[in-house]
Design a protein around this motif. Structure first.
Motif, PDB file in Angstrom:
ATOM      1  N   SER A   1       0.822  -1.203   0.000  1.00  0.00           N
ATOM      2  CA  SER A   1       0.000   0.000   0.000  1.00  0.00           C
ATOM      3  C   SER A   1       0.858   1.254   0.000  1.00  0.00           C
ATOM      4  N   HIS A   2       2.000   1.195   0.641  1.00  0.00           N
ATOM      5  CA  HIS A   2       2.916   2.339   0.618  1.00  0.00           C
ATOM      6  C   HIS A   2       3.585   2.471  -0.740  1.00  0.00           C
ATOM      7  N   LEU A   3       3.950   1.295  -1.323  1.00  0.00           N
ATOM      8  CA  LEU A   3       4.624   1.361  -2.613  1.00  0.00           C
ATOM      9  C   LEU A   3       3.746   1.995  -3.674  1.00  0.00           C
ATOM     10  N   LEU A   4       2.433   1.670  -3.643  1.00  0.00           N
ATOM     11  CA  LEU A   4       1.544   2.205  -4.654  1.00  0.00           C
ATOM     12  C   LEU A   4       1.301   3.698  -4.493  1.00  0.00           C
ATOM     13  N   LEU A   5       1.715   4.264  -3.380  1.00  0.00           N
ATOM     14  CA  LEU A   5       1.580   5.702  -3.184  1.00  0.00           C
ATOM     15  C   LEU A   5       2.695   6.471  -3.889  1.00  0.00           C
ATOM     16  N   GLN A   6       3.704   5.779  -4.422  1.00  0.00           N
ATOM     17  CA  GLN A   6       4.794   6.453  -5.095  1.00  0.00           C
ATOM     18  C   GLN A   6       4.338   6.955  -6.465  1.00  0.00           C
ATOM     19  N   GLU A   7       4.503   8.225  -6.705  1.00  0.00           N
ATOM     20  CA  GLU A   7       4.076   8.840  -7.948  1.00  0.00           C
ATOM     21  C   GLU A   7       5.259   8.964  -8.892  1.00  0.00           C
ATOM     22  N   GLY A   8       4.974   8.790 -10.182  1.00  0.00           N
ATOM     23  CA  GLY A   8       5.998   8.955 -11.192  1.00  0.00           C
ATOM     24  C   GLY A   8       7.035   7.855 -11.212  1.00  0.00           C
TER      25      GLY A   8
ATOM     26  N   LYS B   1       0.806   8.552 -12.521  1.00  0.00           N
ATOM     27  CA  LYS B   1       1.390   9.876 -12.707  1.00  0.00           C
ATOM     28  C   LYS B   1       1.272  10.721 -11.449  1.00  0.00           C
ATOM     29  N   GLU B   2       0.069  10.769 -10.815  1.00  0.00           N
ATOM     30  CA  GLU B   2      -0.117  11.564  -9.609  1.00  0.00           C
ATOM     31  C   GLU B   2      -1.342  11.070  -8.854  1.00  0.00           C
ATOM     32  N   ARG B   3      -1.446  11.527  -7.568  1.00  0.00           N
ATOM     33  CA  ARG B   3      -2.599  11.223  -6.720  1.00  0.00           C
ATOM     34  C   ARG B   3      -3.124  12.534  -6.145  1.00  0.00           C
ATOM     35  N   ASP B   4      -4.449  12.639  -6.093  1.00  0.00           N
ATOM     36  CA  ASP B   4      -5.031  13.849  -5.538  1.00  0.00           C
ATOM     37  C   ASP B   4      -5.286  13.678  -4.047  1.00  0.00           C
ATOM     38  N   SER B   5      -5.813  14.710  -3.427  1.00  0.00           N
ATOM     39  CA  SER B   5      -6.036  14.690  -1.980  1.00  0.00           C
ATOM     40  C   SER B   5      -7.082  13.673  -1.558  1.00  0.00           C
ATOM     41  N   GLU B   6      -7.993  13.259  -2.456  1.00  0.00           N
ATOM     42  CA  GLU B   6      -9.039  12.282  -2.131  1.00  0.00           C
ATOM     43  C   GLU B   6      -8.562  10.846  -2.319  1.00  0.00           C
ATOM     44  N   GLY B   7      -7.322  10.649  -2.722  1.00  0.00           N
ATOM     45  CA  GLY B   7      -6.786   9.301  -2.871  1.00  0.00           C
ATOM     46  C   GLY B   7      -6.960   8.719  -4.249  1.00  0.00           C
ATOM     47  N   LYS B   8      -7.542   9.468  -5.210  1.00  0.00           N
ATOM     48  CA  LYS B   8      -7.723   8.958  -6.553  1.00  0.00           C
ATOM     49  C   LYS B   8      -6.418   9.088  -7.343  1.00  0.00           C
ATOM     50  N   ALA B   9      -6.163   8.063  -8.158  1.00  0.00           N
ATOM     51  CA  ALA B   9      -4.969   8.052  -8.997  1.00  0.00           C
ATOM     52  C   ALA B   9      -5.309   8.569 -10.380  1.00  0.00           C
ATOM     53  N   LYS B  10      -4.396   9.363 -10.981  1.00  0.00           N
ATOM     54  CA  LYS B  10      -4.602   9.913 -12.312  1.00  0.00           C
ATOM     55  C   LYS B  10      -3.409   9.568 -13.186  1.00  0.00           C
ATOM     56  N   GLY B  11      -3.706   9.383 -14.485  1.00  0.00           N
ATOM     57  CA  GLY B  11      -2.649   9.035 -15.424  1.00  0.00           C
ATOM     58  C   GLY B  11      -2.084   7.658 -15.144  1.00  0.00           C
TER      59      GLY B  11
END
Length: 880
Positions: free
Chosen positions: A141-148, A162-172
């Motif tokens: 769960s920590h690894l998946l928080l790594q962006e880019g 690519k990035e994560r927003d404040s609500e926990g959604k992943a984009k790109g």
């Protein structure tokens, strides 16, 4: 406890705690900066982060405690010395043992605290810290928080966010999935993650799935609004390997070499156990060292800077050698002895000085650590060329006034006295010669100049020509290279065989009036023995700005008249990837005038020592060179190399040469810097060669063997040439013509371990005719015929078209004719000559290719350069 004891104890304790806490906070900040990325990239909470940084502090406390105690104790005693408190306490009858008693109590407390840290707190905290770090690094769960970043999983899937927003959604989102029968790429604008017992569930929204099937080569594209994938944990989450710093002392001591197959791990266990048992004792050592710097010696109102500087340097040396010896012990367990000596030898000396009150000066302590250091002192007498000196050469003598007293038998020369012999010029203002005593007395200053530019002067001099003895006072000399030598007096005894200088110093630095040299070599006495050809130094020291840094009670080296003598050569320092930082201390052995041996041990703080032996000998008809080296790698495996060369002239026409070159593995030369070895070679070659040199006849017989140094290329795949033959013969010219005949015989026996054999013999017979036309045109005409015969065994090789294990004979015929034209154009001046020579060549030979059943072994490379540009055959060998 007395009031004085409480006072000293309180002053030291408060300062120690203040300094220790300050250093601990500083270390904590540095460790926090190293771990701060866990908050940024792994989503670790602040509480977990603080806990991990605090868990590393006990390990630093055991290192900082002795240094902090040393600094505080030194400061307390210096302050008490400056405030005259120590003078008052000594005046009322307190000795060094009583003054150090409260600090000894503090040291015992810190030793007990240190053992608590090393035996219990540090193993527990270090194990807990490593477990937390391992959990964070393997928590998906920590690894998946790594962006880019690209993250790979054991099911063959690679995920990029690519990035994560404040609500926990992943984009790109991009996911690449590999399965046995297909490959797929998923691209989505956004998605959301949910933690499940099986792993992380990732839902893709508004994406595309591109799928490729390798077996059918079909490609398909699928657009979707929602797609869900499950990402399982990474492999290796169930267990981790324990570090030696996590294990208890009992496990480390009970570890047996037979139970641990990895030799480096076994050594680390023993080093860690020894370190835990001895590390707390450094608190006492550094405490006593600080007390020694102030309490030893006599009181000086100007301060005790020399003693204090000495103990500071000693403390730095002890700490540096502790780290160095620990690295040595990790490579070889004999380093444990050095670790023990580094602690207990200074500890015993300080105990004798402070508690038994034996008179051991602070300079002796500096000498102790100086002996442990590696130093290369410069020779105190540079080389002076005396090869052309002739004692019987005529002497030119001149003076303004000369007087001879018949009663006393004294000849006196006064005023601008100049004496010259062998290019040496001596100038003074007065010389007295006593004929009866056979003594020359020069009472005033003497200036002397040598042919090489060396200049010297003495305040006075006495000479005894019959005994070849002399004595001079206050010598100062500047040599041709700009270096300077000075001495209080110089004495020549035993008919000039021994020269003794007292209170001498040598420096290569320029000397300015009123300023000391940057560095110099000083000695109480320097003796040069021309019989033994040695230079001996007594009480020698290396001074930097007149401050002694290193000390040697006695040192000896060959003088400049010796070209070869057994002894140590100048050490040098080196650094490479395998050995790390190391020191090279060559030892030269003069076996005879024509033989020598050089043993070069390379001692490293990170690796087992590397030994190199070079043997060189030159005989009347031959030369022998042998080089050996050896060491052990991290797994205690022996490795090394051998290289031997020889040349022997049997007669004036016959010569034997050979070389044997082998190493234990193909990476040895790339990992170790062995002198005179080219580490870029792809193979090593050994050979044995016999040659015959005649007036018109030359023969060469040579055998070859190779060792591969290429990764993946076995030495068994390299052929053995046993032997190769080359014979050349040129006749005299026929009659009055310029025509001469030449014959060449060349053969080779080529064998491989694939049972392929190619035995070839080639006979070339031809004629040549050089001619120079009257107008300057130079022509060289050659015509020859070559006959080749082969005895072949195809074996398992694919070099020929025959079937396997097919044995057959083959031959061929190869004629060639050529003419080379050149026209030299010469332009000559008084000092130079320029030659421009246009060259053209015509070669005629059959245009046929090599038969399929004749292997091409030695002509696979086509050379085209200025050397063979005008050659009939530009291939390297005979096969084409």
């Amino acid at each position: 406890m007395k009031i004085v004891d409480k006072y000293i104890f309180r002053q030291t304790l408060v300062g120690f705690l203040t300094l220790l806490i300050s250093l601990t906070i500083l270390i904590w900040l540095t460790q926090s900066l190293r771990m701060i990325d866990m908050i940024v990239t792994k989503g670790v909470s602040v509480g977990v982060f603080l806990k991990m940084t605090l868990l590393v502090l006990p390990n630093f406390l055991q290192i900082l405690s002795p240094l902090a105690l040393f600094g505080v104790a030194l400061f307390v005693f210096i302050r008490m010395q400056a405030d005259k408190e120590l003078i008052v306490l000594k005046a009322v009858g307190m000795n060094s043992r009583q003054l150090i008693r409260p600090l000894f109590l503090l040291g015992v407390v810190l030793v007990a605290f240190g053992y608590m840290l090393t035996l219990w707190v540090i193993p527990k905290s270090y194990a807990h810290m490593r477990q937390m770090r391992w959990t964070i690094q393997n928590d998906l769960s920590h690894l998946l928080l790594q962006e880019g970043q690209f993250n790979s999983f054991k099911n063959g899937t690679t995920l990029y966010i690519k990035e994560r927003d404040s609500e926990g959604k992943a984009k790109g989102i991009l996911a690449y999935e590999i399965k046995k029968d297909k490959r797929s790429v998923l691209i989505a604008d956004e998605g959301s993650m949910i933690q499940t017992p099986e792993g992380i569930s990732l839902t893709f929204n508004n994406g595309t799935r591109q799928e490729f099937t390798p077996s059918t080569h079909q490609f398909s594209v699928l657009k979707f609004q929602k797609h869900t994938m499950l990402f399982a944990d990474k492999p290796g989450k169930s267990s981790r390997k324990l570090d030696q710093r996590e294990m208890s002392l009992g496990k480390l001591l009970k570890a047996k070499k037979d139970d641990i197959k990895d030799a480096p791990t076994y050594r680390k266990y023993k080093v860690e156990a020894f370190k835990r048992l001895t590390q707390p004792l450094y608190n006492l050592l550094f405490l006593w060292l600080a007390a020694f710097g102030v309490l030893s010696g006599f009181y000086n109102r100007r301060g005790q800077s020399k003693q204090i500087n000495a103990v500071v340097i000693a403390a730095l040396l002890i700490q540096s050698m502790a780290l160095a010896f620990e690295n040595i012990a990790a490579r070889n367990l004999w380093g444990l002895t050095l670790m023990g000596l580094n602690l207990f030898v200074p500890l015993m000396i300080l105990y004798v000085v402070l508690f038994k009150e034996k008179k051991i000066g602070w300079i002796h302590l500096v000498a102790l650590f100086g002996v442990l250091s590696v130093v290369s002192p410069a020779g105190a007498v540079p080389k002076i060329n005396t090869d052309n000196f002739n004692a019987k050469a005529p002497i030119d003598f001149e003076a303004d006034d000369m007087d001879y007293n018949l009663k006393t038998g004294i000849l006196t020369a006064k005023g601008n006295v100049v004496v010259k012999q062998n290019g040496i010029v001596m100038k003074t203002d007065k010389i007295l010669y006593n004929k009866e005593q056979q003594k020359v007395d020069i009472p005033n200053k003497v200036h002397m100049t040598l042919p090489d530019g060396t200049k010297s002067s003495v305040q006075s001099m006495q000479l005894f020509p019959q005994k070849s003895e002399a004595e001079a006072q206050t010598f100062a000399g500047q040599f041709a290279d700009g270096s300077n030598l000075s001495a209080k007096d110089i004495l020549s005894t035993q008919e000039g065989d021994i020269i003794i200088m007292h209170n001498a110093s040598y420096t290569p630095c320029d000397l300015c009036e009123g300023k000391s040299a940057l560095w110099q070599i000083s000695a109480q006495q320097i003796t040069q023995d021309f019989t033994d050809h040695t230079l001996s130094y007594k009480h020698m020291s290396l001074d930097i700005k007149d401050i002694p840094v290193l000390y040697f009670p006695y040192f000896q080296m060959p003088d400049f008249t010796i070209k070869r003598k057994t002894g140590f050569l100048n050490p040098s320092f080196r650094h490479n990837h395998e050995m790390g930082f190391s020191v090279e201390t060559p030892f030269f052995v003069n076996l005879a005038d024509n033989q020598n041996l050089l043993f070069t041990p390379i001692i490293s703080v990170e690796h087992v020592p590397l030994g190199i032996i070079d043997y060189n000998a030159r005989f009347t008809r031959g030369v022998v060179n042998l080089q050996l080296s050896g060491t052990q790698d991290d797994h205690s495996t022996n490795e090394g190399h051998i290289k031997g060369d020889f040349r022997y002239d049997v007669t004036d026409h016959i010569r034997l040469t050979g070389q044997y070159f082998r190493t234990t593995n193909d990476t040895y030369f790339r990992r170790y810097d062995i002198p005179n070895i080219d580490d870029s070679e792809s193979f090593l070659q050994s050979h044995l060669t016999g040659e015959y040199f005649g007036t018109r006849f030359y023969t060469k017989l040579k055998t070859w063997h190779f060792q591969s140094l290429l990764d993946g290329v076995s030495s068994r795949s390299i052929p053995i040439l046993l032997p190769t033959l080359n014979m050349d013969y040129v006749t005299k010219t026929f009659g009055n013509t310029n025509i001469s005949a030449f014959t060449n015989i060349n053969g080779a026996m080529y064998n491989t371990r694939q049972h392929f054999k190619s035995n070839r013999i080639s006979l070339t017979q031809g004629f040549q005719m050089p001619y120079i036309a009257p107008f300057g045109l130079v022509t060289q005409t050659r015509a020859s015929v070559r006959l080749d015969g082969y005895a072949l065994d195809s074996g398992n090789s694919t070099m020929v078209s025959k079937h396997n294990n097919d044995t057959y004979n083959k031959g061929r015929f190869y004629p060639v004719a050529s003419t080379k034209f050149s026209y030299p154009l010469v332009a000559q001046t008084e000092k130079t000559m320029q030659i421009l020579e246009p060259i053209a060549m015509l070669v005629v030979s059959p245009n046929t290719k090599n038969a399929d059943d004749i292997p091409n072994i030695d002509s696979t490379v086509f050379d085209f350069d200025d050397i063979n540009l005008f050659s009939e055959n530009r291939f390297a060998g005979y096969e084409v």
